[in-house]
Write a protein that holds these residues in place. Structure first.
Motif, PDB file in Angstrom:
ATOM      1  N   GLY A 139       0.669  -0.961  -0.072  1.00  0.00           N
ATOM      2  CA  GLY A 139      -0.205  -0.051  -0.200  1.00  0.00           C
ATOM      3  C   GLY A 139       1.089   0.840   0.166  1.00  0.00           C
ATOM      4  O   GLY A 139       2.031   1.514  -0.314  1.00  0.00           O
ATOM      5  N   GLU A 140       0.150   2.288  -0.014  1.00  0.00           N
ATOM      6  CA  GLU A 140       1.172   3.436   0.576  1.00  0.00           C
ATOM      7  C   GLU A 140       1.170   3.895   1.570  1.00  0.00           C
ATOM      8  O   GLU A 140       0.795   3.865   2.615  1.00  0.00           O
ATOM      9  CB  GLU A 140       0.371   4.920  -0.518  1.00  0.00           C
ATOM     10  N   LEU A 141       2.935   4.997   1.916  1.00  0.00           N
ATOM     11  CA  LEU A 141       2.791   5.313   2.795  1.00  0.00           C
ATOM     12  C   LEU A 141       2.487   6.071   3.375  1.00  0.00           C
ATOM     13  O   LEU A 141       3.049   6.730   2.517  1.00  0.00           O
ATOM     14  CB  LEU A 141       4.561   4.924   3.384  1.00  0.00           C
ATOM     15  N   VAL A 142       1.917   6.690   4.519  1.00  0.00           N
ATOM     16  CA  VAL A 142       1.224   7.292   5.075  1.00  0.00           C
ATOM     17  C   VAL A 142       2.401   8.291   6.453  1.00  0.00           C
ATOM     18  O   VAL A 142       1.862   7.000   6.941  1.00  0.00           O
ATOM     19  CB  VAL A 142       0.116   7.685   5.725  1.00  0.00           C
ATOM     20  N   ARG A 149      -3.570  15.121   2.613  1.00  0.00           N
ATOM     21  CA  ARG A 149      -4.689  14.827   3.078  1.00  0.00           C
ATOM     22  C   ARG A 149      -4.643  13.732   4.830  1.00  0.00           C
ATOM     23  O   ARG A 149      -4.237  13.767   5.384  1.00  0.00           O
ATOM     24  CB  ARG A 149      -5.180  14.041   2.354  1.00  0.00           C
ATOM     25  N   PRO A 150      -6.394  13.397   5.427  1.00  0.00           N
ATOM     26  CA  PRO A 150      -6.343  12.596   6.124  1.00  0.00           C
ATOM     27  C   PRO A 150      -6.148  11.325   6.713  1.00  0.00           C
ATOM     28  O   PRO A 150      -5.582  10.384   5.714  1.00  0.00           O
ATOM     29  CB  PRO A 150      -8.402  12.772   5.796  1.00  0.00           C
ATOM     30  N   GLY A 151      -5.687  10.688   7.611  1.00  0.00           N
ATOM     31  CA  GLY A 151      -5.018   9.956   7.607  1.00  0.00           C
ATOM     32  C   GLY A 151      -5.601   9.010   8.707  1.00  0.00           C
ATOM     33  O   GLY A 151      -6.437   9.511   9.603  1.00  0.00           O
ATOM     34  N   PRO A 152      -4.761   8.188   9.516  1.00  0.00           N
ATOM     35  CA  PRO A 152      -5.462   7.267  10.460  1.00  0.00           C
ATOM     36  C   PRO A 152      -5.466   7.674  11.439  1.00  0.00           C
ATOM     37  O   PRO A 152      -6.102   7.311  12.738  1.00  0.00           O
ATOM     38  CB  PRO A 152      -4.366   6.160  10.440  1.00  0.00           C
ATOM     39  N   ASN A 153      -4.406   9.123  12.055  1.00  0.00           N
ATOM     40  CA  ASN A 153      -4.705   9.434  13.442  1.00  0.00           C
ATOM     41  C   ASN A 153      -4.493  11.507  12.948  1.00  0.00           C
ATOM     42  O   ASN A 153      -4.813  11.491  12.441  1.00  0.00           O
ATOM     43  CB  ASN A 153      -3.376   9.853  13.699  1.00  0.00           C
ATOM     44  N   PRO A 154      -6.440  11.583  13.132  1.00  0.00           N
ATOM     45  CA  PRO A 154      -6.965  12.415  12.882  1.00  0.00           C
ATOM     46  C   PRO A 154      -6.326  14.130  12.933  1.00  0.00           C
ATOM     47  O   PRO A 154      -7.196  14.627  13.462  1.00  0.00           O
ATOM     48  CB  PRO A 154      -8.571  12.259  13.407  1.00  0.00           C
ATOM     49  N   LEU A 155      -5.359  13.913  14.383  1.00  0.00           N
ATOM     50  CA  LEU A 155      -5.386  14.986  15.174  1.00  0.00           C
ATOM     51  C   LEU A 155      -3.563  15.659  14.662  1.00  0.00           C
ATOM     52  O   LEU A 155      -3.135  16.366  14.820  1.00  0.00           O
ATOM     53  CB  LEU A 155      -4.897  14.295  16.364  1.00  0.00           C
ATOM     54  N   LEU A 156      -3.618  14.525  13.882  1.00  0.00           N
ATOM     55  CA  LEU A 156      -2.038  15.535  13.343  1.00  0.00           C
ATOM     56  C   LEU A 156      -2.194  15.173  11.245  1.00  0.00           C
ATOM     57  O   LEU A 156      -2.695  14.983  10.536  1.00  0.00           O
ATOM     58  CB  LEU A 156      -0.311  14.643  14.020  1.00  0.00           C
ATOM     59  N   PRO A 157      -1.510  16.554  10.851  1.00  0.00           N
ATOM     60  CA  PRO A 157      -1.323  16.044   9.286  1.00  0.00           C
ATOM     61  C   PRO A 157      -0.481  15.358   8.500  1.00  0.00           C
ATOM     62  O   PRO A 157       0.374  14.193   9.612  1.00  0.00           O
ATOM     63  CB  PRO A 157      -0.782  17.209   9.766  1.00  0.00           C
ATOM     64  N   ALA A 158      -1.063  14.099   7.843  1.00  0.00           N
ATOM     65  CA  ALA A 158      -1.267  13.486   7.223  1.00  0.00           C
ATOM     66  C   ALA A 158      -0.640  13.040   5.949  1.00  0.00           C
ATOM     67  O   ALA A 158      -1.394  13.803   4.424  1.00  0.00           O
ATOM     68  CB  ALA A 158      -2.226  12.728   6.683  1.00  0.00           C
ATOM     69  N   LEU A 159       1.033  12.727   5.814  1.00  0.00           N
ATOM     70  CA  LEU A 159       1.423  12.885   4.273  1.00  0.00           C
ATOM     71  C   LEU A 159       0.942  11.548   3.790  1.00  0.00           C
ATOM     72  O   LEU A 159       2.234  10.537   3.927  1.00  0.00           O
ATOM     73  CB  LEU A 159       2.885  13.158   4.676  1.00  0.00           C
ATOM     74  N   HIS A 160       1.241  11.736   2.781  1.00  0.00           N
ATOM     75  CA  HIS A 160       0.573  10.720   1.215  1.00  0.00           C
ATOM     76  C   HIS A 160       1.893  11.011   0.412  1.00  0.00           C
ATOM     77  O   HIS A 160       2.083  11.706  -0.149  1.00  0.00           O
ATOM     78  CB  HIS A 160      -0.680  11.315   1.120  1.00  0.00           C
ATOM     79  N   THR A 161       3.082   9.834   0.974  1.00  0.00           N
ATOM     80  CA  THR A 161       4.179   9.370   0.051  1.00  0.00           C
ATOM     81  C   THR A 161       4.180   9.726  -1.702  1.00  0.00           C
ATOM     82  O   THR A 161       4.640   9.774  -1.884  1.00  0.00           O
ATOM     83  CB  THR A 161       5.077   8.362   1.078  1.00  0.00           C
ATOM     84  N   GLY A 162       3.339   9.132  -1.806  1.00  0.00           N
ATOM     85  CA  GLY A 162       3.750   8.594  -3.383  1.00  0.00           C
ATOM     86  C   GLY A 162       4.361   7.259  -3.686  1.00  0.00           C
ATOM     87  O   GLY A 162       4.216   6.489  -4.469  1.00  0.00           O
ATOM     88  N   ASP A 163       4.388   6.607  -2.111  1.00  0.00           N
ATOM     89  CA  ASP A 163       5.506   5.202  -2.276  1.00  0.00           C
ATOM     90  C   ASP A 163       4.475   3.862  -1.729  1.00  0.00           C
ATOM     91  O   ASP A 163       3.717   4.091  -0.515  1.00  0.00           O
ATOM     92  CB  ASP A 163       6.749   5.696  -1.579  1.00  0.00           C
ATOM     93  N   LEU A 164       5.275   3.526  -2.438  1.00  0.00           N
ATOM     94  CA  LEU A 164       4.476   1.772  -2.062  1.00  0.00           C
ATOM     95  C   LEU A 164       5.713   1.200  -0.941  1.00  0.00           C
ATOM     96  O   LEU A 164       6.226   0.712  -0.963  1.00  0.00           O
ATOM     97  CB  LEU A 164       4.002   1.078  -3.228  1.00  0.00           C
ATOM     98  N   PHE A 165       4.736   0.391  -0.056  1.00  0.00           N
ATOM     99  CA  PHE A 165       5.401   0.048   1.245  1.00  0.00           C
ATOM    100  C   PHE A 165       4.392  -1.385   1.777  1.00  0.00           C
ATOM    101  O   PHE A 165       3.922  -1.715   0.856  1.00  0.00           O
ATOM    102  CB  PHE A 165       5.602   0.621   2.392  1.00  0.00           C
ATOM    103  N   ARG A 166       5.098  -2.252   2.176  1.00  0.00           N
ATOM    104  CA  ARG A 166       4.354  -3.096   2.666  1.00  0.00           C
ATOM    105  C   ARG A 166       5.313  -3.419   4.885  1.00  0.00           C
ATOM    106  O   ARG A 166       6.787  -2.561   4.886  1.00  0.00           O
ATOM    107  CB  ARG A 166       5.355  -4.388   2.270  1.00  0.00           C
ATOM    108  N   ARG A 167       5.182  -3.789   5.168  1.00  0.00           N
ATOM    109  CA  ARG A 167       5.294  -3.744   6.935  1.00  0.00           C
ATOM    110  C   ARG A 167       5.187  -5.498   7.576  1.00  0.00           C
ATOM    111  O   ARG A 167       3.937  -6.511   7.088  1.00  0.00           O
ATOM    112  CB  ARG A 167       4.476  -3.418   7.297  1.00  0.00           C
ATOM    113  N   ASP A 168       6.724  -6.195   7.824  1.00  0.00           N
ATOM    114  CA  ASP A 168       6.736  -7.353   8.477  1.00  0.00           C
ATOM    115  C   ASP A 168       5.285  -7.221   9.473  1.00  0.00           C
ATOM    116  O   ASP A 168       4.690  -6.717   9.981  1.00  0.00           O
ATOM    117  CB  ASP A 168       7.449  -7.940   7.930  1.00  0.00           C
ATOM    118  N   GLU A 169       5.525  -8.746  10.339  1.00  0.00           N
ATOM    119  CA  GLU A 169       4.860  -9.261  10.948  1.00  0.00           C
ATOM    120  C   GLU A 169       4.718  -8.318  12.419  1.00  0.00           C
ATOM    121  O   GLU A 169       4.365  -7.888  13.725  1.00  0.00           O
ATOM    122  CB  GLU A 169       4.653 -10.421  11.494  1.00  0.00           C
TER     123      GLU A 169
END
Length: 517
Positions: free
Chosen positions: A359-362, A384-404
């Motif tokens: 997905g996209e890194l925010v 744009r709005p992000g998972p934490n509504p109290l902070l500005p959310a930078l949508h990087t446009g870069d594709l990432f994944r995370r591990d467990e």
């Protein structure tokens, strides 16, 4: 707090300590402090007021450090411009941010003059240049940088706050025109504090920096060093690595920020033995991932130094870092969010995706930019709005994944921007220069994966007649583009690859160029 206050603090605590080493110049904090204050007063005398922009168009030098803090003390907003920038691009930046002043050097003064001729700004900026004589001060709008040594030393009362802009960092955009990333004093304070914390930096650190101050990775070496009261060794390039290593040994360097190209140079040095830099405490890398074998080789050469792999964007300075203790287990990871920030991998609807999904890194936190200078559309797209509504959310446009375990992995870039040697390159800007050659019919520029550069700027060109050569086109680009923007690979073809709808395909062009290597 406003960032210039850190110089106030370090000049009190470490007055006689060396702040900057630049070539033959050694400048203590008790010298840096009054020079920057003197410059602030000179700028104020020439009309610079709170919020005014001032360009720093210089090589890495002690005067550049004086300039940055002098501008901040005047209440201004600094913008460091790469010294390889051509007049036409500098003219665009002048028109875009309408600076009240330009601080430059005698070597670059002619380019600045040409840019001012090409610029359409109705308010020509005042110019201060180092290393010039009376004959070069041809108008009342050009003065000597030496004025900061004799001017008044009292503080400029500008009434600024930590929410004011501190700097504009120009970075290439998808349109081919550079965008000014707006960073406040609060942003800079938060980013520098976070990086200092995970690097465990101290006033005893001696940092070696050859990265341009126009590149935020290089710029923050200065900002963090002054904040700490540490010593910064500034050099213009890594072109003579043996001499640079000798200098690092003489200065007892403890910190080495590098990019993969520098790592490759070091690893090619046959006479470099393990332990050659006995005082080195840490190495940092960003701009592009280090190949796994390079990581192992660096650890062998510098066994006592911690190696930090990092990922960042100009729009928030730093996003993630990999704790050195994890390097052996996850050498291909860019790590976890830097302290005091958050980072999420989200899907198309803004939802947080599961581990392993792409997905996209925010990124969210106090280090996220205010926006793009005078570009509401680009700002609204990035913030744009992000998972934490109290902070500005930078949508990087870069594709990432995370591990467990929550560690992040860079997958690819969503847009066409090429990131090479730590710089962003807009393909359209390179294409525009190629198309100014009378022998070029069509051109497409793309990034090709490179183990050292991250991506190599590459071009596929259709020529009008067979007399045009690859070398000629490369030289044409060198005349009008910064060195990092000049194509490393250029191939001639009879036609450009296109999609079914007739559009030129960068993806297919990249595949053809990779096959040609």
């Amino acid at each position: 707090m406003r960032f210039e206050r850190f110089l106030d603090d370090s000049s009190r605590r470490f007055a006689s300590k060396t702040a900057i080493v630049a070539g033959s110049t050694r400048m203590t904090y008790q010298e840096l402090d009054p020079l920057s204050q003197g410059l602030a007063n000179v700028l104020f005398e020439h009309g610079v007021r709170s919020g005014d922009r001032v360009l720093v168009f210089m090589d890495n030098c002690a005067e550049a450090a004086v300039s940055i803090f002098g501008i901040l003390r005047a209440g201004g907003v600094f913008s460091v411009i790469n010294p390889s920038t051509k007049a036409s691009k500098l003219a665009y930046i002048i028109d875009d941010c309408e600076p009240a002043a330009i601080l430059t050097s005698g070597r670059l003064l002619q380019i600045a003059r040409q840019a001012l001729k090409e610029a359409a700004t109705p308010r020509p900026p005042f110019v201060l240049a180092t290393g010039i004589d009376a004959e070069e001060m041809t108008t009342s709008r050009i003065g000597s940088f030496e004025a900061c040594r004799s001017g008044p030393s009292g503080p400029v009362r500008h009434g600024g706050t930590e929410d004011d802009l501190a700097m504009l960092v120009y970075t290439s955009g998808s349109t081919g025109r550079p965008k000014g990333v707006m960073m406040t004093h609060r942003n800079v304070e938060a980013a520098s504090k976070s990086i200092i914390s995970y690097l465990e930096s101290t006033p005893d650190d001696i940092i070696f920096n050859v990265l341009p101050l126009a590149f935020d990775y290089g710029l923050y070496q200065l900002l963090m060093s002054v904040r700490l009261g540490a010593t910064l060794v500034l050099e213009k390039s890594f072109a003579f690595p043996s001499a640079m290593l000798d200098m690092m040994r003489r200065e007892k360097v403890t910190g080495l920020p590098l990019v993969p190209t520098m790592a490759a140079v070091l690893l090619r040095m046959r006479d470099l033995a393990p332990g050659s830099l006995p005082t080195l405490r840490y190495i940092t890398n960003t701009a592009a991932a280090l190949p796994v074998d390079h990581i192992a080789d660096l650890q062998r050469l510098f066994p006592d130094a911690l190696l930090y792999s990092m990922y960042g964007l100009t729009e928030c300075k730093r996003c993630t870092y990999l704790p050195p203790s994890e390097l052996g287990r996850r050498p291909d990871s860019v790590g976890i969010p830097i302290p005091g920030t958050e980072a999420f991998v989200v899907g198309g609807k803004g939802e947080i995706v599961e581990p392993g999904e792409i997905g996209e890194l925010v990124v969210q936190g106090p280090h996220v930019m205010r926006g793009y200078w005078r570009d509401e559309v680009a700002t609204a797209d990035a913030l744009r709005p992000g998972p934490n509504p109290l902070l500005p959310a930078l949508h990087t446009g870069d594709l990432f994944r995370r591990d467990e375990d929550g560690f992040l992995y860079f997958v690819g870039r969503r847009d066409d921007i090429i990131k090479t040697r730590g710089e962003k390159v807009a393909p359209k800007e390179v294409e525009a220069v190629l198309h100014t050659h009378p022998g070029v019919a069509e051109a497409v520029v793309t990034g090709v994966a490179d183990p050292v550069l991250g991506q190599a700027v590459s071009a596929l060109v259709v020529i009008r007649d067979k007399s045009v050569t690859v070398g000629e086109l490369i030289r044409h680009c060198q005349r009008d583009l910064e060195d990092f923007m000049v194509p490393k690979h250029l191939a001639l073809t009879e036609s450009l690859p296109k999609t079914d709808t007739g559009k030129v395909s960068r993806r297919l062009a990249a595949a053809l160029l990779e096959a040609d290597l």
